[in-house]
Design a protein around this motif. Structure first.
Motif, PDB file in Angstrom:
ATOM      1  N   LYS A   1       9.122   5.066  13.611  1.00  0.00           N
ATOM      2  CA  LYS A   1       7.909   4.580  14.267  1.00  0.00           C
ATOM      3  C   LYS A   1       6.665   5.258  13.706  1.00  0.00           C
ATOM      4  CE  LYS A   1       9.988   3.247  18.690  1.00  0.00           C
ATOM      5  NZ  LYS A   1      10.041   3.484  20.145  1.00  0.00           N
ATOM      6  N   ALA A   2       6.799   6.542  13.330  1.00  0.00           N
ATOM      7  CA  ALA A   2       5.644   7.276  12.815  1.00  0.00           C
ATOM      8  C   ALA A   2       5.251   6.821  11.417  1.00  0.00           C
ATOM      9  CB  ALA A   2       5.951   8.773  12.802  1.00  0.00           C
ATOM     10  N   ALA A   3       6.232   6.354  10.636  1.00  0.00           N
ATOM     11  CA  ALA A   3       5.952   5.921   9.265  1.00  0.00           C
ATOM     12  C   ALA A   3       5.114   4.644   9.271  1.00  0.00           C
ATOM     13  CB  ALA A   3       7.248   5.693   8.509  1.00  0.00           C
ATOM     14  N   ASN A   4       4.372   4.437   8.193  1.00  0.00           N
ATOM     15  CA  ASN A   4       3.618   3.186   8.064  1.00  0.00           C
ATOM     16  C   ASN A   4       4.549   1.987   7.974  1.00  0.00           C
ATOM     17  OD1 ASN A   4       1.956   5.429   6.290  1.00  0.00           O
ATOM     18  ND2 ASN A   4       0.674   4.239   7.647  1.00  0.00           N
TER      19      ASN A   4
ATOM     20  N   ALA B   1       0.811  -1.216   0.000  1.00  0.00           N
ATOM     21  CA  ALA B   1       0.000   0.000   0.000  1.00  0.00           C
ATOM     22  C   ALA B   1       0.843   1.264   0.000  1.00  0.00           C
ATOM     23  CB  ALA B   1      -0.921  -0.002   1.228  1.00  0.00           C
ATOM     24  N   VAL B   2       2.166   1.140  -0.028  1.00  0.00           N
ATOM     25  CA  VAL B   2       3.045   2.309   0.049  1.00  0.00           C
ATOM     26  C   VAL B   2       2.832   3.214  -1.155  1.00  0.00           C
ATOM     27  CG1 VAL B   2       5.460   3.055  -0.129  1.00  0.00           C
ATOM     28  CG2 VAL B   2       4.824   1.269   1.493  1.00  0.00           C
ATOM     29  N   THR B   3       2.596   4.501  -0.890  1.00  0.00           N
ATOM     30  CA  THR B   3       2.425   5.496  -1.950  1.00  0.00           C
ATOM     31  C   THR B   3       3.621   6.436  -2.051  1.00  0.00           C
ATOM     32  OG1 THR B   3       1.305   7.013  -0.440  1.00  0.00           O
ATOM     33  CG2 THR B   3      -0.086   5.476  -1.674  1.00  0.00           C
TER      34      THR B   3
ATOM     35  N   HIS C   1       0.584  11.719   6.024  1.00  0.00           N
ATOM     36  CA  HIS C   1      -0.585  11.074   6.627  1.00  0.00           C
ATOM     37  C   HIS C   1      -1.830  11.966   6.521  1.00  0.00           C
ATOM     38  CE1 HIS C   1       1.932   8.148   9.312  1.00  0.00           C
ATOM     39  NE2 HIS C   1       1.889   7.799   8.036  1.00  0.00           N
ATOM     40  N   ARG C   2      -1.652  13.276   6.651  1.00  0.00           N
ATOM     41  CA  ARG C   2      -2.815  14.178   6.524  1.00  0.00           C
ATOM     42  C   ARG C   2      -3.392  14.143   5.118  1.00  0.00           C
ATOM     43  NH1 ARG C   2       0.515  17.594   9.540  1.00  0.00           N
ATOM     44  NH2 ARG C   2       0.946  18.909   7.716  1.00  0.00           N
ATOM     45  N   ARG C   3      -2.580  13.739   4.157  1.00  0.00           N
ATOM     46  CA  ARG C   3      -3.060  13.598   2.774  1.00  0.00           C
ATOM     47  C   ARG C   3      -3.537  12.171   2.493  1.00  0.00           C
ATOM     48  NH1 ARG C   3      -0.020  17.713  -1.104  1.00  0.00           N
ATOM     49  NH2 ARG C   3       0.496  19.339   0.403  1.00  0.00           N
ATOM     50  N   ASN C   4      -3.671  11.385   3.561  1.00  0.00           N
ATOM     51  CA  ASN C   4      -4.110   9.989   3.448  1.00  0.00           C
ATOM     52  C   ASN C   4      -3.184   9.167   2.561  1.00  0.00           C
ATOM     53  OD1 ASN C   4      -6.454  10.361   5.072  1.00  0.00           O
ATOM     54  ND2 ASN C   4      -7.482  11.293   3.319  1.00  0.00           N
ATOM     55  N   LEU C   5      -1.897   9.459   2.650  1.00  0.00           N
ATOM     56  CA  LEU C   5      -0.900   8.706   1.916  1.00  0.00           C
ATOM     57  C   LEU C   5      -0.213   7.714   2.844  1.00  0.00           C
ATOM     58  CD1 LEU C   5       0.596  11.660  -0.173  1.00  0.00           C
ATOM     59  CD2 LEU C   5      -1.019   9.913  -0.941  1.00  0.00           C
TER      60      LEU C   5
END
Length: 1018
Positions: free
Chosen positions: A696-699, A330-332, A676-680
């Motif tokens: 840690k913050a990254a998906n 799912a990585v964009t 993340h705010r851009r739903n990416l």
């Protein structure tokens, strides 16, 4: 409760009371050369692995318990009991055999998968840097042995108990052992008390504690259970081997749904029989519930996961958390560092700039100190051209000498010839690649650190490189002279903006110019001169380091080792010059970035380098187009620009920057939050201690295995053993492949279950002479279809290689579950068609070939009157078998034809799949034709002309599948991306050249990093 295992420990050797020489003699090692590889291997056999007992491991009985403690086994057990209760011993025996076989296969697969995962987790456990065979190498921490010379740096998790012999500002966090929240400052003081408290053994470091600051070297004294942490049997590094991934959670939900559906179907069966209990009704109900449960699903998922993790390890990507396997697809956006990831990290100093002396060129490559330093002189030949003359520097000016001293002494790297027989005479290096490049430069100038130390330069204090201040400084005492006992000098290196901020003067030859603080004075002209020359180097793709120094007047009574503050030391410096270091991009970086664009994944470079350097490399690897300007480019920012913007301003940007220079760890966290705010869905690389928050913050957090700190590795989901950006792209491709394959085999298994349910539910309408429902398929047939026919092709689908369009499709939505609309639709469409064709075959044989004769008791025994039902059941079973196997070919792609010659030829690449199809088809014949076995166990008879119905059904199904896929292609949105990498470049060019508008960036620092230039960003 079981007995607690005790560890018999030998009396502890008080190494903290030993001198370094005594420790080295006791452990038979050398602090310079370390152990030889042969000696280390021998000691590993003697002392054992450096790990704690009971730390992880695969428990076979837990794996076995998971195989028998589930809904499937409960249903099958009930079916077996009912079969034995009705004296149908053949059917009961077969079901019991199926239970045992299912548990055995599942146990074998999951146990091997767990062992694979355990081995890979061990690979991603903390590593240790040791000196062996006179060379600094990185080894798995569990291979460290007593006598190893271990090296610690900021952020490392210490892998064994060690006696220190070289310390520079070392502080460790020992809260795990002592409960003391403050870091412990280490030194080399000899301690006399043998029973000194751990917290006061300042000349020792202990396993599992963390380096908070500084660096050191030590002799490994104890490993494994003999360490202090081993004595209290505590492990910080354990990884939960039973963690449930999002996929597993979704499959668990599906299992509950299937179980509920099974209960509803059982109620329907008994409802048709007017809720009157009979063995016939009970067995039919059990048959329906068996048909809806995909018995092989758990085993197939386990196998696919294990295979995916193993493939990732082959790509040099170690999976620490299973959930990251699913997330990769799912990585964009990928946020990558530059040095060592996109570039080779084989740095070499190639240019210098010294005020008053101009640019210098440095020849030579690699770690070898063979090369020359030339001063560049431009000679004007005529008005139209110039010629460059290179003049050997020789001894150089005092200014030149001081600059080389700064490069040599403000440096922890070492270069030397190795005496190892395999690479005898080759130059090797230990340390940070940037520092290695500077140390090689110093060797070429004849002022190497070992030479200067030998002449009397003594290190007094060190302030290591800190990403928050982006500089490093050291305090050295010069050799004594007739006039003084030895002057003290501070040498500094770091990012230009941070170094000149500490400077109050600059040298030009032997003349020192003071800088005025007021704006517009000498400082402004000085900064313009420095930045202009830095831009000249940076625009060539060079990483620019700035060097400075000052004479330090020691204050009597002040401890020069521990009594100095960093801010005090790093002030009033004198600017010396610039050094340009080249780090060529990896050959595979550009193709990998272009592949990302084809896959709809955008790449961002977040680096600590100068913006011009970062932009030059970004152009080389295709992160930004080659023909766009660097200045006024909205896709190139400095960390100062980006950090100065509010979240609202960042969200207004049409696109987030592709290059962020002079990046700090906080900038990385801010970038992840913006994505993340851009739903990416973002993947982030990191290597330092301060990168842990962003990892840690990254998906998906990706740590560097070679250059990364242990703290970063522990915070990450994946560890790259080769620190290569191309490996990240391979990991994304593997994540997509694995998720797509899971969808394929889930669709295959569930379609087969839907087909079986269709046959059985419709079959309730057909009654025998006594009013009992006639089974279109027997329970054993259903079990055989689910376990033997469906599961092996499903496993083969789990091992499918990536499709040609795997990296040409957009990333799946992070919210998209396993069961997308198309997968659910395909499951029911294919299932209904297979079920209808199979039941049609059953009906034609009963009513067309046998005049509707249904006999009596045909569900449990053969008789002459049941021959028609038995032949119809055999026809339905053969039809279902071939349809399920043919459907495996359909499931290889959602929309592409599965029956073209080209696609059929690619089956040879998946041995598991084509073998399972061939063997599954061949197994139909013994099941149908072995006398006694067919009628007594499977409740069907041999068939002859009925094969015509089977083949016709197969042809109809294949034609239907091809037509259905063509309709989907025309009606549904294409899966492949319309935009390729070239289109992505054109889109960026268009964005970079759009008309000027009022920008949220107006008035911020310019993209090239020059602090005195204020420009408007487009």
């Amino acid at each position: 409760m079981g007995k607690k295992k005790t560890v018999n420990l030998e009396p502890e050797t008080p190494y903290h009371t030993y001198t370094v020489d005594k420790v080295a003699a006791h452990l038979k090692t050398s602090v310079v050369e370390g152990l030889s590889s042969e000696e280390a291997d021998a000691r590993l056999k003697t002392y054992g692995a450096n790990e704690l007992e009971g730390n992880g491991g695969v428990k076979w009985y837990k794996v076995l318990l998971r195989q028998v403690a589930n809904v499937l086994v409960a249903v099958l057990t009930i079916a077996s009991i009912l079969a034995f209760a009705t004296k149908d011993f053949a059917e009961g025996g077969v079901i019991l055999f199926i239970i045992v076989m299912n548990a055995a296969i599942g146990f074998w697969q999951e146990f091997n998968a767990e062992q694979t995962m355990e081995a890979l987790r061990n690979m991603s456990s903390p590593t240790a840097q040791v000196i062996r065979d006179e060379t600094r190498i990185t080894i798995p921490n569990n291979q460290a042995v007593p006598g190893d010379i271990m090296i610690f740096e900021d952020g490392d998790v210490i892998g064994a108990d060690c006696r220190l012999f070289e310390v520079f500002n070392l502080e460790t966090d020992e809260a795990l052992l002592t409960g003391e929240s403050l870091p412990v400052q280490k030194n080399l003081s000899l301690i006399e008390k043998e029973d000194e408290a751990l917290g006061d053994r300042v000349n020792m470091v202990f396993a599992s504690t963390t380096v908070v600051k500084g660096r050191a070297k030590g002799i490994v004294t104890n490993t494994g259970m003999k360490t202090q942490i081993g004595q209290i049997a505590t492990s910080l590094m354990s990884v939960d081997s039973n963690e449930q991934t999002p996929l597993q959670k979704r499959l668990n939900k599906m299992a509950y749904f299937v179980f509920l559906a099974a209960i509803i179907l059982v109620i329907i069966v008994f409802g048709v029989h007017k809720f009157k209990y009979s063995s016939e009704a009970a067995i039919y109900a059990i048959s329906v519930s068996i048909a809806i449960i995909p018995e092989g699903l758990v085993a197939v998922v386990t196998l696919t996961m294990a295979f995916g993790v193993s493939r990732m390890a082959g790509f040099k990507a170690i999976v620490r958390r299973l959930s990251s396997l699913e997330s990769l697809g799912a990585v964009t956006n990928i946020c990558s560092d530059k040095t060592g990831t996109l570039t080779q990290s084989k740095m070499v100093a190639v240019r210098m700039w010294i005020p008053g002396e101009g640019f210098h060129r440095i020849t030579g490559t690699g770690f070898s100190p063979e090369g020359e330093i030339y001063r560049q002189v431009r000679l004007i030949q005529d008005a139209s051209q110039t010629n460059e003359e290179l003049v050997p520097v020789g001894a150089g000016s005092d200014h030149y000498t001081r600059l080389i001293q700064a490069a040599s002494l403000c440096n922890m790297a070492e270069i030397r010839r190795t005496n190892h027989p395999e690479v005898h005479g080759e130059w090797t290096a230990i340390g940070d690649p940037t520092e290695i490049a500077l140390q090689v430069l110093a060797h070429k100038a004849g002022l190497s650190k070992p030479d200067l130390v030998e002449k009397g330069f003594k290190l007094v204090c060190e302030f290591p490189f800190d990403s928050s201040v982006k500089r490093m400084s050291v305090l050295f005492q010069a050799p004594p002279t007739a006039d003084s006992p030895g002057d003290h000098y501070i040498f500094m290196k770091g990012a230009t903006e941070r170094v000149i901020g500490s400077c109050t003067s600059w040298r030009e030859g032997n003349v020192e110019h003071r800088l005025e603080e007021e704006k517009g004075g000498d400082r402004a002209r000085f900064e313009k001169m420095v930045f202009d020359n830095m831009d000249t180097l940076a625009e060539k793709g060079l990483r620019v380091l700035t060097l400075a120094y000052r004479k330090f007047e020691a204050v009597p009574g002040v401890d020069l080792v521990h009594g100095l503050e960093r801010d005090e030391v790093e002030s009033n410096m004198t600017f010396l010059g610039l050094v340009g270091i080249y780090d060529p991009p990896r050959a595979e970086s550009r193709p990998a970035v272009l592949q990302c664009y084809e896959a709809g994944v955008r790449v961002h470079m977040l680096t600590g380098d100068h913006p011009s350097t970062a932009a030059a490399i970004a152009k080389e690897v295709a992160i930004i187009p080659e023909d766009v300007p660097i200045v006024n480019n909205p896709l190139i920012m400095t960390a100062a620009q980006f950090d100065a913007m509010s979240d609202e301003d960042i969200d207004k940007l049409p696109e987030l920057p592709r290059v962020v220079a002079r990046c700090s760890p906080n900038t990385k966290v801010k970038m992840i939050a913006a994505l993340h705010r851009r739903n990416l869905f973002a993947a982030m690389t990191g290597d330092g201690v301060n990168d842990s928050p962003s990892l840690k913050a990254a998906n998906v957090g990706i740590a560097m295995g070679q250059s990364g700190s242990d703290v970063a590795k522990q915070a990450s989901d994946i560890v790259l053993t080769d620190d290569n950006f191309a490996t990240i792209v391979k990991a994304v491709a593997e994540g997509r492949r694995m998720f797509a394959n899971i969808q394929k085999f889930v669709q295959h298994l569930m379609s087969a279950n839907v087909a079986e349910i269709v046959v059985l539910i419709i079959g309730l309408a057909f009654k025998d002479r006594e009013g009992n429902a006639v089974f279109p398929m027997s329970p054993v047939e259903i079990l055989f279809l689910n376990m033997i026919t469906s599961s092996p092709p499903a496993m083969g689908l789990g091992l499918e290689p990536p499709s040609e369009s795997n990296m040409r499709e957009p990333p799946r939505s992070a919210k998209q579950g396993l069961f997308s609309f198309e997968v659910v639709m395909d499951t029911f469409v294919y299932g209904l068609v297979m079920g209808a064709l199979s039941f049609a075959s059953f009906s034609i044989v009963v009513f067309g070939f046998n005049n509707g004769e249904r006999g009596t008791g045909c569900n449990s025994r053969w008789s002459d009157s049941c021959e028609g039902v038995f032949r119809a059941r055999a026809t339905s079973y053969a039809c279902m078998t071939l349809l399920i196997l043919a459907h495996a070919v359909n499931c290889r792609a959602l929309r592409e034809t599965g029956w073209s010659i080209k696609n059929l030829m690619t089956l040879k690449h998946n041995k598991m799949l084509w073998l399972s199809i061939v063997i599954g088809a061949l197994l139909v014949f013994p099941v149908l034709y072995i006398p006694g076995f067919n009628r007594n166990v499977f409740k069907h008879s041999a068939i002859s002309y009925e094969w015509g119905l089977v083949l016709v059904s197969l042809v109809i199904f294949i034609i239907f599948a091809e037509v259905y896929k063509k309709i989907k292609i025309k009606v549904m949105k294409p899966l492949n991306l319309e935009a390729n990498s070239q289109a992505e470049m054109e889109r960026m060019r268009s964005y970079m050249t759009q008309p000027e508008t009022d920008s949220v960036l107006e008035g911020t620092v310019v993209g090239n990093g020059n602090s005195n230039r204020i420009l408007k960003q487009r």
